[in-house]
Structure formats: structure tokens, C-alpha cells
Design a protein around this motif. Structure first.
Motif, PDB file in Angstrom:
ATOM      1  N   GLU A  23     -12.582   8.526   2.910  1.00  8.43           N
ATOM      2  CA  GLU A  23     -11.614   7.597   2.327  1.00  8.43           C
ATOM      3  C   GLU A  23     -10.189   7.850   2.807  1.00  8.43           C
TER       4      GLU A  23
ATOM      5  N   PHE B  82       0.822  -1.206   0.000  1.00 12.39           N
ATOM      6  CA  PHE B  82       0.000   0.000   0.000  1.00 12.39           C
ATOM      7  C   PHE B  82       0.858   1.259   0.000  1.00 12.39           C
TER       8      PHE B  82
ATOM      9  N   GLU C 262      -3.980  13.921   1.656  1.00 17.16           N
ATOM     10  CA  GLU C 262      -5.107  13.574   0.794  1.00 17.16           C
ATOM     11  C   GLU C 262      -6.405  14.143   1.363  1.00 17.16           C
TER      12      GLU C 262
ATOM     13  N   ARG D  95      -8.849   5.678   5.606  1.00 18.89           N
ATOM     14  CA  ARG D  95      -9.015   4.246   5.373  1.00 18.89           C
ATOM     15  C   ARG D  95      -7.963   3.406   6.089  1.00 18.89           C
TER      16      ARG D  95
ATOM     17  N   SER E 246      -1.171  -1.280  -4.520  1.00 19.16           N
ATOM     18  CA  SER E 246      -2.551  -1.699  -4.303  1.00 19.16           C
ATOM     19  C   SER E 246      -3.292  -0.628  -3.507  1.00 19.16           C
ATOM     20  N   ARG E 247      -4.610  -0.610  -3.646  1.00 18.88           N
ATOM     21  CA  ARG E 247      -5.442   0.359  -2.939  1.00 18.88           C
ATOM     22  C   ARG E 247      -5.932  -0.247  -1.633  1.00 18.88           C
TER      23      ARG E 247
ATOM     24  N   GLY F 275       2.203   2.048  -3.366  1.00 15.87           N
ATOM     25  CA  GLY F 275       1.216   2.315  -4.397  1.00 15.87           C
ATOM     26  C   GLY F 275       0.861   1.145  -5.281  1.00 15.87           C
TER      27      GLY F 275
ATOM     28  N   ASP G 242      -8.250  -1.073   1.397  1.00 14.87           N
ATOM     29  CA  ASP G 242      -9.686  -1.107   1.672  1.00 14.87           C
ATOM     30  C   ASP G 242      -9.987  -0.394   2.987  1.00 14.87           C
TER      31      ASP G 242
END
Length: 449
Positions: free
Chosen positions: A224, A194, A292, A227, A199-200, A197, A202
Motif C-alpha cells: 500500500e 491526497f 509509511e 500506491r 482523501s485516500r 490528507g 487508490d
């Protein structure tokens, strides 16, 4: 159950025996703790059995003295039969005759996984072939002082599927404006898949109502950008039959999300004051999520709450010492209107910049923002405690001029035309030209105008 109770409870879809029982408790003044552990509408859950059953039989005998036993049977089409039965012990037994395409539900491992996923935290033990399946406690229902550190670690590992120890833990309980029981954890680190970068990530929060799982990995509970948080949220105000569509378009859920987000930000702000070293270690790992948050959040008040967590080196502080926006504002001279920052890779680059020299001569503090995305982040914060945040590159030598330019930027319809006020003062222009010549060298450039 008696025959009448069978007809009333089993013969009516969505019959809420739980609601009736709670009303009786309210009338008798019994403990509210008992009432809060009663869940659901029995008829809804019972008739959902016919999704996998061709027929269902119920054997029951009431606790009343000399009460006869009864047998109830139905194929779920709306009709049922009740008759007296022999050899039935006090209590209720349900026999489910599975459909041909639902025989998987006769296997222990399938049923056990379903129990652990949806009913692991209900207040009564659930046995499967004589073994209690739901053994993990619902820690969020306990008082914080009654939970040991090891219980926190075990619970965190259960809900996250990890093996690390949480960096932070936070329990939140309130009954107004909503009934909320929340327990949150921050993992000790971000997995490489993660952080790099690949994978996103959950969402890590599961939504419960009265200890029954409504939605795992519920993306509506927190924004989000949070998360990375792991945990559970339980609210009695959320109906058990809340569908995914209603979950996505629910004013109640949005209100719940706003309350939790604000409270989590306050928790991190308190932790930053309590143990700055630990917090800086945390922010070095998770700062990108908060950046973010600033960019993706539309609410100005929440942007400011997130911005309180950021820290920077300053032209007014020694190298390595960090400060924040709140401290900057406290140090501002009376009448000052702007917070200045400079996006640079390091302090050396900042202090060799002509923009630094221009502000230094005015004895104006500059925050040094070293992160790659800080230029975008600071531009999105825009204001902090009613002070405009401006890049040192846009300093015109006079705060009144800067203020005028800031007002122009707020008007989206104003033409962004270059005016004479954009020109550097002669002294600043000379400094800039000398800096460019020195930086590029005579081999790359012969003259700068």
C-alpha cells in the motif's frame, strides 16, 4: 469452422482451442511470440455470452475448399442445433439476441467502454461499427529502446487519467522466477486532495495476463505504501480466470509483489546515485510514503532497502549537505556499533542540544532528522548493516552500555526498569541543567535539579 469444429469448440464449455493451437505450434517449432499472443479458453468466453443473451446464433464457413456453411444456435441450456446454411462468407459471424434486462449492451458507448477497459491491449484490432476501438499500444511488450518519450507520456496519461508528464519511468522484464512485464511511472506531483490528507489514494497498478485486464487498481500487486506508482503488470503465469478471492489469497501474487517491490526499490536507489538533485526533489514529495513503508513493513531486509533511500544532514558535514545511512556506516570507526540520530526541527536546534555536545566530545557523528515522523521511522528501522540505530537522547557515554541496553529492548519480556546506568554523567547532567535554565529563562523557572 467445419461442422466437426463447431461441435468440438462450441459444444464444449471451457474447450481450450488456444491450448491445442499452442501445442501444435510447439510441435512444429513455430515462433514462441505467436504462441504468447494466444489467450484464453474459447468455450469459457463464448458461453459467458449467455449471461446477457437469450439465444446465440453462429454462422460459419471453413477455409477448406468446397466446405459447406453451417448455422449453430443455442439458448445456453446445454442443447444446440447445427444445420447447413446458405449465403455465408468464409469466416465466422456471431449474432447475440439480448435479454430484456441487458439491452444496454446494444449501445456503442457501453460496448466501447468495456472493450477499452478489458481488451484495449489485445494483439488484434477490435472494430465497432467499422472503427478500431483499441488504438493504444501495449508499451510494456516493446523493448525499452523502441519506446519514445512521447509514447511514454501518452501511455502514462492514458492509464493514469492525468495530464502531467511522469517524473520517473521504469520498465521491468523477466522470465524467471516468474514471467513479468511491468511498466511503472511516478507522477510529477501529488494532487492536493491526497497530499493534504483529504482523501485516500487508490492503488495505481493494473494487473494483466497476456494483455487482458484481470484487475484494475490492483492493491495486491504492490504494498500500500507504493500506491502512488502508476502502471501495468502483465504476467503469463497468472490465469485469466483468477477470481478476486484467489487474488487476495494467492502465493503466486505474493511472490510477484515481493519481486516487484524489491526491483522498484533498487530502481530508486540507482536513481539516487545517478541524479541526486532530481531524486531529492522526488523524495521531498513522496518521502512520506516511504516512511509509511518502514513502519508498515515487517520484513527487516525490506526495511533496510527502504532506509537506503533516506538522507539527512550530519554533524560531520557542512550545513545543507546531505548524507545517508550507508555513508554513515562507511565513516564509522572500527569497533563502533551504533548509528546515532537526533530528531529536531532544524540544525540550530540540534547543535544547541546537550545530547549533541555529549556525542561531539566523543567525536561521534549524529544524523539530523528534521521530518515530523522521523523519530517513529528511525525506531522502526532498528538496524542498518548490523548497526543499531539509537537516538542521541539515549547515549550513555559508552557504546558498551548502549549495546547492553539495545539487547534488553530486543527481549520483549524484559522489565523496563530504571537502573543506575540510566543516570547521566555529572558533566552531562550539568550541561543539561544549564541548557534548560537558558532555554526556559529565569521568568519561567527559578531552579533546575
Amino acid at each position: 469452422m467445419t461442422k466437426e469444429e463447431m461441435m468440438e469448440n462450441l459444444g464444449t464449455i471451457a474447450r481450450s482451442g488456444s491450448k491445442a493451437f499452442m501445442q501444435q505450434l510447439d510441435g512444429s517449432g513455430s515462433s514462441s511470440n505467436i504462441a504468447s499472443s494466444i489467450i484464453g479458453q474459447f468455450g469459457v468466453g463464448f458461453y459467458s455470452t449467455f449471461m446477457v443473451a437469450g439465444s446465440v446464433e453462429v454462422y460459419s464457413r471453413s477455409a477448406f475448399k468446397d466446405s459447406p456453411s453451417y448455422h449453430w444456435i443455442s439458448d445456453g441450456t446445454g442443447k444446440y442445433n447445427i444445420a447447413e446454411a446458405e449465403g455465408v462468407q468464409r469466416g465466422t459471424k456471431i449474432v447475440i439476441h439480448l435479454k430484456d434486462d441487458a439491452t444496454d449492451f446494444s449501445f456503442n458507448d457501453v460496448v466501447g467502454k468495456l472493450i477499452k477497459k478489458y481488451s484495449n491491449f489485445v494483439g488484434v484490432p477490435i472494430y465497432l461499427d467499422g472503427e478500431c476501438v483499441n488504438t493504444v499500444q501495449a508499451l510494456w511488450t516493446k523493448r525499452p529502446k523502441d519506446i519514445t518519450d512521447q509514447e511514454h507520456v501518452d501511455f502514462y496519461r492514458f492509464i493514469s487519467g492525468g495530464y502531467d508528464t511522469p517524473l520517473y519511468k521504469f520498465q521491468y522484464t523477466t522470465d524467471a522466477p516468474l514471467s513479468i512485464r511491468g511498466l511503472f511511472y511516478v507522477p510529477d506531483d501529488i494532487p492536493d486532495m491526497f497530499s493534504m490528507g483529504f482523501s485516500r489514494m487508490d492503488p495505481g497498478i493494473s494487473l494483466f495476463s497476456r494483455r487482458v485486464l484481470i484487475q484494475p487498481k490492483c492493491k495486491e500487486i504492490l504494498p500500500e505504501w507504493l500506491r502512488f506508482m502508476k502502471g501495468v503488470v502483465d504476467s503469463e503465469d497468472i490465469p485469466l480466470n483468477l477470481s478476486r478471492e484467489l487474488l487476495q489469497d494467492s502465493a503466486l501474487i505474493r511472490k510477484l509483489s515481493n519481486i516487484l517491490t524489491s526491483r522498484i526499490l533498487r530502481f530508486f536507489a540507482d536513481e539516487a546515485k545517478r541524479d541526486r538533485v532530481k531524486f531529492e526533489n522526488f523524495f521531498s514529495k513522496y518521502g512520506l510514503f516511504f516512511r509509511e513503508g518502514v513502519v508498515s513493513t515487517e520484513d527487516a531486509s525490506m526495511k533496510e532497502d527502504i532506509a537506503k533511500l533516506f538522507s539527512f544532514e550530519s554533524s560531520f558535514e557542512k550545513p545543507g549537505k546531505l548524507t545517508n545511512l550507508a555513508a554513515y556506516v562507511d565513516r564509522m570507526s572500527p569497533g563502533r556499533k551504533h548509528i546515532y540520530y537526533l530528531c529536531v526541527p532544524n540544525r540550530e536546534a540540534a547543535e544547541s542540544s546537550p545530547y549533541y555536545e555529549a556525542l561531539k566530545r566523543k567525536n561521534i557523528e549524529i544524523l539530523y532528522a528534521y521530518h515530523t515522523h522521523d523519530d517513529i521511522v528511525m525506531a522502526n528501522i532498528e538496524k542498518f548493516k548490523d548497526k543499531y540505530i539509537i537516538s542521541a537522547e539515549n547515549f550513555k557515554g559508552d557504546e558498551a552500555v548502549d549495546d547492553s541496553e539495545e539487547k534488553k529492548s530486543e527481549d520483549k519480556e524484559t522489565d523496563m526498569e530504571t537502573s543506575t546506568s540510566d543516570k547521566l554523567a555529572e558533566e552531562d547532567e550539568s550541561l543539561l541543567i544549564n541548557w534548560i535554565k537558558t532555554t526556559l529563562g529565569e521568568k519561567k523557572v527559578t531552579d533546575v535539579k
